[in-house]
Design a protein around this motif. Sequence first.
Motif, PDB file in Angstrom:
ATOM      1  N   ALA A 174     -37.490  11.778  23.826  1.00 22.13           N
ATOM      2  CA  ALA A 174     -37.230  11.069  22.576  1.00 22.13           C
ATOM      3  C   ALA A 174     -37.765   9.642  22.623  1.00 22.13           C
ATOM      4  O   ALA A 174     -37.655   8.950  23.641  1.00 22.13           O
ATOM      5  CB  ALA A 174     -35.733  11.053  22.281  1.00 22.13           C
ATOM      6  N   THR A 175     -38.346   9.198  21.510  1.00 20.18           N
ATOM      7  CA  THR A 175     -38.882   7.845  21.376  1.00 20.18           C
ATOM      8  C   THR A 175     -38.401   7.237  20.059  1.00 20.18           C
ATOM      9  O   THR A 175     -37.938   7.960  19.176  1.00 20.18           O
ATOM     10  CB  THR A 175     -40.425   7.845  21.359  1.00 20.18           C
ATOM     11  N   PRO A 176     -38.556   5.921  19.894  1.00 27.96           N
ATOM     12  CA  PRO A 176     -38.365   5.359  18.555  1.00 27.96           C
ATOM     13  C   PRO A 176     -39.462   5.905  17.640  1.00 27.96           C
ATOM     14  O   PRO A 176     -40.523   6.339  18.121  1.00 27.96           O
ATOM     15  CB  PRO A 176     -38.549   3.846  18.759  1.00 27.96           C
ATOM     16  N   PRO A 177     -39.257   5.891  16.312  1.00 30.56           N
ATOM     17  CA  PRO A 177     -40.383   6.205  15.431  1.00 30.56           C
ATOM     18  C   PRO A 177     -41.499   5.189  15.669  1.00 30.56           C
ATOM     19  O   PRO A 177     -41.222   3.997  15.867  1.00 30.56           O
ATOM     20  CB  PRO A 177     -39.782   6.095  14.028  1.00 30.56           C
ATOM     21  N   PHE A 178     -42.737   5.638  15.663  1.00 30.12           N
ATOM     22  CA  PHE A 178     -43.840   4.725  15.973  1.00 30.12           C
ATOM     23  C   PHE A 178     -45.087   5.109  15.186  1.00 30.12           C
ATOM     24  O   PHE A 178     -45.231   6.246  14.722  1.00 30.12           O
ATOM     25  CB  PHE A 178     -44.137   4.719  17.475  1.00 30.12           C
ATOM     26  N   ALA A 179     -45.989   4.135  15.051  1.00 27.94           N
ATOM     27  CA  ALA A 179     -47.247   4.365  14.342  1.00 27.94           C
ATOM     28  C   ALA A 179     -48.301   3.413  14.881  1.00 27.94           C
ATOM     29  O   ALA A 179     -48.006   2.260  15.231  1.00 27.94           O
ATOM     30  CB  ALA A 179     -47.075   4.159  12.842  1.00 27.94           C
ATOM     31  N   LYS A 180     -49.532   3.888  14.924  1.00 27.56           N
ATOM     32  CA  LYS A 180     -50.664   3.069  15.345  1.00 27.56           C
ATOM     33  C   LYS A 180     -50.978   2.048  14.252  1.00 27.56           C
ATOM     34  O   LYS A 180     -50.960   2.366  13.065  1.00 27.56           O
ATOM     35  CB  LYS A 180     -51.881   3.961  15.605  1.00 27.56           C
ATOM     36  N   VAL A 181     -51.283   0.812  14.669  1.00 25.22           N
ATOM     37  CA  VAL A 181     -51.578  -0.247  13.704  1.00 25.22           C
ATOM     38  C   VAL A 181     -52.882  -0.933  14.101  1.00 25.22           C
ATOM     39  O   VAL A 181     -52.922  -1.699  15.076  1.00 25.22           O
ATOM     40  CB  VAL A 181     -50.432  -1.287  13.648  1.00 25.22           C
ATOM     41  N   ASP A 182     -53.940  -0.645  13.340  1.00 27.97           N
ATOM     42  CA  ASP A 182     -55.241  -1.265  13.590  1.00 27.97           C
ATOM     43  C   ASP A 182     -55.650  -2.238  12.495  1.00 27.97           C
ATOM     44  O   ASP A 182     -56.728  -2.838  12.576  1.00 27.97           O
ATOM     45  CB  ASP A 182     -56.322  -0.190  13.740  1.00 27.97           C
ATOM     46  N   SER A 183     -54.810  -2.389  11.483  1.00 26.25           N
ATOM     47  CA  SER A 183     -55.126  -3.275  10.368  1.00 26.25           C
ATOM     48  C   SER A 183     -53.839  -3.623   9.637  1.00 26.25           C
ATOM     49  O   SER A 183     -52.783  -3.001   9.868  1.00 26.25           O
ATOM     50  CB  SER A 183     -56.100  -2.593   9.404  1.00 26.25           C
ATOM     51  N   GLN A 184     -53.918  -4.595   8.723  1.00 28.76           N
ATOM     52  CA  GLN A 184     -52.746  -4.926   7.923  1.00 28.76           C
ATOM     53  C   GLN A 184     -52.357  -3.755   7.032  1.00 28.76           C
ATOM     54  O   GLN A 184     -51.172  -3.489   6.808  1.00 28.76           O
ATOM     55  CB  GLN A 184     -53.006  -6.175   7.079  1.00 28.76           C
ATOM     56  N   ALA A 185     -53.378  -3.022   6.548  1.00 23.79           N
ATOM     57  CA  ALA A 185     -53.080  -1.849   5.719  1.00 23.79           C
ATOM     58  C   ALA A 185     -52.305  -0.803   6.526  1.00 23.79           C
ATOM     59  O   ALA A 185     -51.367  -0.180   6.013  1.00 23.79           O
ATOM     60  CB  ALA A 185     -54.377  -1.256   5.171  1.00 23.79           C
ATOM     61  N   ASP A 186     -52.699  -0.616   7.802  1.00 25.87           N
ATOM     62  CA  ASP A 186     -51.951   0.300   8.674  1.00 25.87           C
ATOM     63  C   ASP A 186     -50.513  -0.164   8.837  1.00 25.87           C
ATOM     64  O   ASP A 186     -49.572   0.638   8.820  1.00 25.87           O
ATOM     65  CB  ASP A 186     -52.602   0.375  10.057  1.00 25.87           C
ATOM     66  N   LEU A 187     -50.338  -1.476   9.006  1.00 24.22           N
ATOM     67  CA  LEU A 187     -48.996  -2.021   9.195  1.00 24.22           C
ATOM     68  C   LEU A 187     -48.148  -1.799   7.947  1.00 24.22           C
ATOM     69  O   LEU A 187     -46.992  -1.378   8.043  1.00 24.22           O
ATOM     70  CB  LEU A 187     -49.075  -3.510   9.529  1.00 24.22           C
ATOM     71  N   ASP A 188     -48.714  -2.069   6.787  1.00 21.55           N
ATOM     72  CA  ASP A 188     -47.968  -1.872   5.543  1.00 21.55           C
ATOM     73  C   ASP A 188     -47.547  -0.413   5.380  1.00 21.55           C
ATOM     74  O   ASP A 188     -46.418  -0.110   4.992  1.00 21.55           O
ATOM     75  CB  ASP A 188     -48.812  -2.315   4.344  1.00 21.55           C
ATOM     76  N   ALA A 189     -48.478   0.516   5.704  1.00 25.68           N
ATOM     77  CA  ALA A 189     -48.170   1.940   5.596  1.00 25.68           C
ATOM     78  C   ALA A 189     -47.104   2.345   6.610  1.00 25.68           C
ATOM     79  O   ALA A 189     -46.219   3.152   6.310  1.00 25.68           O
ATOM     80  CB  ALA A 189     -49.436   2.764   5.798  1.00 25.68           C
TER      81      ALA A 189
END
Length: 355
Positions: free
Chosen positions: A120-135
Amino acid sequence: MSALAPGSTVGILGGGQLGRMLAVAAAQLGFDVAIYTDEEDSPASRVSARTIVGAYDDAAKLADFARGVEVVTTEFENVPAATAEALIAAGATVRPDPRVLAVAQDRFEEKSFFAANGIATPPFAKVDSQADLDAAIAKIGARAILKTRRLGYDGRGQIRINTAANAEGAHAKLGAPGILEGFCAFEREVSIIAARAVGGDIAFFDLNENEHSGGILSRTTLPSKAPAAVTETAQAAARKVLQAFDYVGVLTIEFFVMPDGGIIANEMAPRVHNSGHWTIEGALTSQFEQHIRCIAGWPLGLTTRIADIEMINLIGDDANDWAKYAAEPGAHLHLYGKREARPGRKMGHVTRLIR
């Protein structure tokens, strides 16, 4: 490779305090130690037989280092995986396998590995741009932490995001490829330290209960207050990692313990770990000796804890109180020989055995 005989030379990539304590443990077993580091006058080099100072991409110096050792290990996970691979190409035996370095050095790859193996992990997402971060915020939620994918440690390379509004410009501020991790409202932090021998035998040290300050480990106590089921789940997770990589050596995984008793993996360290420093005095075999035993092809030592434990880190100017700790009955003081105390720099630790 058969078991190394005393008198053989163990190579360590990195010259910090973990390398220093590994070198001392290796010497106690009769091995010589050679250090490869990019740092002049490193803590580990001053207790070792030989040091090569060079860049981690210097092929000629790495080949020279490989010729003078029987096995190589790493004292911190940010040694480039390519360095370990270059040593293998030069004929060295490297333990643990560099594949685990490549995973542990990248938070996104690490979390993806955990998830793929049912950890088990925290929910996570790759962030390569501000748009990625917003999503990612739209999906995970605004209470989250933006981290660099690589090279962050002890709280460095992290931005806490409490609302969507304060995420504006955060990717540019981070200045590197990132990962967004959902915030975990955990009850406590723990770590499990495991060891796997060449033949596949596995041993665990007791679960560590950890306290952090400013992202840096400040205190470890044993026994942990976590339920026994937490230890069982943590050990099962560590076993999966060890077996997935045919791992040889000591490995640590840090977890968040949630209010419902579940645990969430924060990160792993393919090496000995700060939360295990208590094992020098508090276990029948220290994590440092255990790691040397593993990479040398020796049998595992017993990990039995001999007392209740409090271990505190001496960070920055804390080390100036060395005389107080040296005078405290029953306190075991370790200073790392670093020439300059700086804020946030680990200068030593003190272990108290409570009987």
